[in-house]
Design a protein around this motif. Structure first.
Motif, PDB file in Angstrom:
ATOM      1  N   HIS A  78       7.608  -5.174  11.962  1.00  0.00           N
ATOM      2  CA  HIS A  78       7.903  -3.938  12.686  1.00  0.00           C
ATOM      3  C   HIS A  78       8.987  -4.239  13.712  1.00  0.00           C
ATOM      4  O   HIS A  78       9.054  -5.334  14.258  1.00  0.00           O
ATOM      5  N   ARG A  92       0.859  -9.014  10.799  1.00  0.00           N
ATOM      6  CA  ARG A  92       2.045  -8.266  11.196  1.00  0.00           C
ATOM      7  C   ARG A  92       2.879  -9.103  12.151  1.00  0.00           C
ATOM      8  O   ARG A  92       2.350  -9.955  12.872  1.00  0.00           O
ATOM      9  N   SER A 137      10.906  -5.320   5.714  1.00  0.00           N
ATOM     10  CA  SER A 137       9.556  -4.811   5.955  1.00  0.00           C
ATOM     11  C   SER A 137       8.823  -4.481   4.661  1.00  0.00           C
ATOM     12  O   SER A 137       7.589  -4.442   4.637  1.00  0.00           O
ATOM     13  N   ASP A 138       9.562  -4.236   3.598  1.00  0.00           N
ATOM     14  CA  ASP A 138       8.928  -4.007   2.305  1.00  0.00           C
ATOM     15  C   ASP A 138       8.410  -5.311   1.697  1.00  0.00           C
ATOM     16  O   ASP A 138       7.550  -5.287   0.819  1.00  0.00           O
ATOM     17  N   GLN A 159       2.504 -13.582   8.931  1.00  0.00           N
ATOM     18  CA  GLN A 159       1.748 -12.441   8.413  1.00  0.00           C
ATOM     19  C   GLN A 159       0.416 -12.893   7.825  1.00  0.00           C
ATOM     20  O   GLN A 159      -0.612 -12.223   7.986  1.00  0.00           O
ATOM     21  N   PHE A 163       8.040   1.728  10.683  1.00  0.00           N
ATOM     22  CA  PHE A 163       8.317   0.333  11.024  1.00  0.00           C
ATOM     23  C   PHE A 163       9.135   0.215  12.311  1.00  0.00           C
ATOM     24  O   PHE A 163       9.345  -0.883  12.804  1.00  0.00           O
ATOM     25  N   SER A 191      -0.291  -9.874  16.328  1.00  0.00           N
ATOM     26  CA  SER A 191       1.171  -9.918  16.358  1.00  0.00           C
ATOM     27  C   SER A 191       1.715 -10.063  17.773  1.00  0.00           C
ATOM     28  O   SER A 191       2.887  -9.757  18.021  1.00  0.00           O
ATOM     29  N   VAL A 230       7.624  -8.289   3.888  1.00  0.00           N
ATOM     30  CA  VAL A 230       6.651  -8.784   4.864  1.00  0.00           C
ATOM     31  C   VAL A 230       6.490  -7.713   5.936  1.00  0.00           C
ATOM     32  O   VAL A 230       7.421  -6.949   6.200  1.00  0.00           O
ATOM     33  N   ASN A 231       5.323  -7.678   6.555  1.00  0.00           N
ATOM     34  CA  ASN A 231       4.985  -6.572   7.451  1.00  0.00           C
ATOM     35  C   ASN A 231       5.613  -6.764   8.828  1.00  0.00           C
ATOM     36  O   ASN A 231       4.936  -7.012   9.829  1.00  0.00           O
TER      37      ASN A 231
END
Length: 683
Positions: free
Chosen positions: A204, A143, A198-199, A138, A231, A104, A201-202
């Motif tokens: 942060h 991430r 974030s729920d 992702q 997150f 990431s 796709v990951n």
């Protein structure tokens, strides 16, 4: 006399085209005469016809869709850039390799004032193309890191609700500073929207504490920690404090010691707030041009020894040039011609010159165990350069720059995204009043992000080395990537622009201390020229041009396979993989495993769709009798803007000819009905 129909023409390119296309149809089906009124300054052509534009055309008033194209640079020639060379890469990690990097590494910084355009309207209406764009990354890295902030975070205030129910409002009557930054208010639903993303796709997130004064407003910290949870990566404490006095946010005497003291005051406020966990939370000093990071880190009694328990990461911000002389003509910044600096961006020297001043800061961060962020960057501040920031050369520049930052131990690099009035966006949603018929525009920096994502990969063990290829030629940089201690990939870049093919690279890639595979996969980043806009390809797939993307790549993956072995032409007696890199272009060579396996290393392939319809109020059918008398704008030889509805229900503008009005007219059967979409957007 036949009844008369009145059609306003010339309101914009789209309306012109549609009105023209209806002229014959109306006459054929109804047999009525037409009176056509033109906007000021727009008249028929000499032959009596009307100028037209394609439905996807757009004028240059919004810089995100600027059509300016620069002149292509001349080919460098063999003296300046040898096109055939050998590149020997060790199989084991060499001395001087970078730290281990997360996939990431390459993320985005989104200006807080435009999150309701880029991320979604609210927590229930998330932008599907954005989810798709993040899902692409992702899939490759596992991430994505995104910062919501910028200049507009400094005045942002969390409120329970806004008068119109929106998650964010800008006070455009109270802009301040040389960058005309509007104060913001926002609701907790903005942060809930981030959490909902974030729920899916990951992603942060980074946020920022408002730093316009020391009456600390900590609501964003409280809501950020409560809603985002794990997150939330950290909170920026001050965005470019070295420019506070220049931008009118602090007195002219404001210095590093003042910032040091204010940072301490913020920590005291955080520790006194029972709703905040202040440990390892803050990101600083985020300086850009006027102060060096060291001048802040060694201010007072020493930044790290004094505030280390609350410090999450060390950060800087940097743009190699600025376009502020054009964006803000009243400023003292000189106007830069993009053509004059194009060659700088088409050179490895650009990346080297940007990271050079931060090598010592990087060492300080590593020595003290802190991550080191390039927290905001892109081609040029104040919106970028038309014809450069939005062209293929910027994709190669962003790729080289990103890999160079990784090679010198930056741990995260965030490329900034603004609104419709900047040219450097990695991706841009269409203007709100065109979202029913236009899709997103994907810029060159997003292609850079895709390639860096695949180059670094999802193992979180990747180490990077600048290979100083081709005798360290600035037009042909190359990087080695090692995973789990073994050579995994090699990235080759060709900055040259040469339609003749004479500058195409032939690189004989070999491995020392190990055995080359018999075959390698190669993925190419390509365009016809460095000045091309849109329709670039990564392994044969593209996101198209302006207004053409839903966030999913178009086309079939055409990853190439190259056979490795002893060359039959006698140029080498040891096995090589001969890699061809067009000019311009980049090639990522997969030496361990296949490209297909690396493509999905970060997770399963996911795309998103929606059945939600937001524009349910603009599909009105107008009775012919009403149409005859209500849409001619007076018919008195002058163009007078009447009370045209905007694309937001309940919103209305009547400020004269300040915006762009779009009319869509459809003839139905033997009688005339119309579906009207009228948008008046204030500049």
């Amino acid at each position: 006399m036949l009844p008369q129909k009145i059609i306003p023409v010339g309101l914009c390119g789209h309306a012109t085209l549609l009105a023209v296309s209806l002229l014959g149809l109306v006459e054929q089906t109804v047999g009525q005469t037409l009176t056509i009124y033109y906007a000021p300054g727009q008249t028929p052509l000499a032959n009596g016809s009307i100028s037209t534009a394609t439905p996807t055309a757009y004028d240059d008033s919004l810089q995100a869709y600027n059509t300016a194209t620069l002149v292509e640079p001349t080919p460098p020639g063999p003296t300046a850039m040898p096109t055939a060379f050998s590149l020997v890469v060790p199989s084991a990690v060499p001395v001087g390799a970078s730290i281990q990097h997360s996939g990431s590494f390459f993320g985005f910084s989104i200006e807080m004032s435009v999150v309701n355009q880029v991320l979604g309207k609210n927590s229930s209406l998330i932008q599907v193309p954005f989810l798709n764009l993040m899902a692409n990354l992702q899939q490759r890295t596992g991430r994505i890191n995104i910062r919501v902030g910028g200049n507009t975070q400094e005045t942002a205030t969390l409120v329970d609700s806004t008068p119109d129910g929106k998650i964010l409002e800008k006070d455009l009557q109270a802009v301040f500073g040389t960058t005309n930054t509007p104060p913001l208010i926002f609701t907790p639903d903005l942060i809930q929207m981030m959490r909902n993303i974030s729920d899916f796709v990951n992603v942060h997130w980074f946020l920022g504490v408002p730093f316009n004064d020391t009456n600390w407003r900590l609501g964003i910290v409280e809501a950020g920690q409560a809603i985002l949870g794990d997150f939330l990566i950290g909170m920026q404490a001050g965005n470019e404090p070295d420019l506070y006095s220049t931008h009118g946010r602090r007195p002219a005497t404001y210095n590093q010691d003042d910032y040091f003291n204010e940072f301490g005051s913020l920590i005291q406020a955080l520790e006194a707030d029972s709703n905040v966990n202040a440990s390892k939370l803050l990101i600083a000093p985020s300086v850009s041009t006027d102060w060096t990071p060291e001048s802040v880190l060694f201010a007072g009694t020493g930044f790290i020894p004094t505030y280390g328990a609350n410090l999450d990461a060390i950060a800087v911000e940097h743009y190699p040039f600025d376009n502020c002389g054009v964006a803000f003509p009243s400023s003292l910044d000189p106007v830069i011609n993009p053509q004059d600096v194009l060659g700088i961006y088409l050179s490895h020297g650009s990346a080297l010159s940007i990271v050079g001043p931060y090598l010592n800061t990087s060492n300080i961060a590593q020595t003290n165990g802190f991550p080191f962020y390039m927290f905001e960057t892109n081609t040029a501040s104040c919106g970028g350069f038309p014809g450069l920031s939005d062209a293929f050369g910027a994709a190669l520049w962003g790729l080289d720059y990103g890999m160079q930052m990784a090679a010198v131990n930056f741990t995260t690099a965030l490329f900034h995204i603004g609104g419709q009035n900047v040219t450097y966006n990695a991706f841009t949603p269409p203007p709100t009043n065109e979202s029913t018929f236009h899709q997103w525009s994907v810029g060159p920096i997003y292609y850079s992000a895709l390639v860096v994502a695949e180059a670094i990969g999802a193992s979180n063990t990747s180490q990077i080395v600048d290979l100083a290829a081709n005798n360290n030629n600035t037009l042909t940089p190359a990087y080695g990537i090692w995973e789990n201690g073994a050579l995994a990939r090699v990235l080759l870049i060709n900055f040259a622009n040469d339609p003749t093919g004479a500058s195409t690279l032939q690189v004989d890639l070999s491995m020392s201390g190990g055995t080359l595979p018999s075959q390698v996969d190669v993925k190419m980043l390509l365009a016809n020229s460095v000045t091309q806009k849109g329709n670039f390809t990564w392994a044969g797939q593209t996101f198209g041009g302006n207004f053409e993307s839903d966030g999913r790549p178009i086309g079939t993956d055409n990853t190439a396979q190259t056979t490795c072995g002893v060359p039959t032409d006698g140029s080498s007696t040891t096995p090589v993989c001969r890699i061809t890199v067009p000019a311009p272009g980049a090639a990522l060579v997969f030496l361990a495993g296949t490209a297909a396996a690396d493509d999905v290393a970060g997770g399963p392939s996911t795309t998103f769709s929606t059945s939600s319809v937001t524009k349910v109020v603009n599909a009105a059918t107008v009775p012919p009798a009403v149409l005859e008398t209500s849409n001619g704008h007076g018919g008195n030889g002058t163009f007078q803007m009447l009370q045209l509805g905007s694309t937001s229900q309940g919103s209305f503008k009547s400020t004269g000819i300040q915006g762009r009005t779009l009319g869509v007219w459809t003839a139905l059967g033997g009688a005339i009905a119309a579906v009207i979409l009228l948008a008046v957007r204030a500049p």
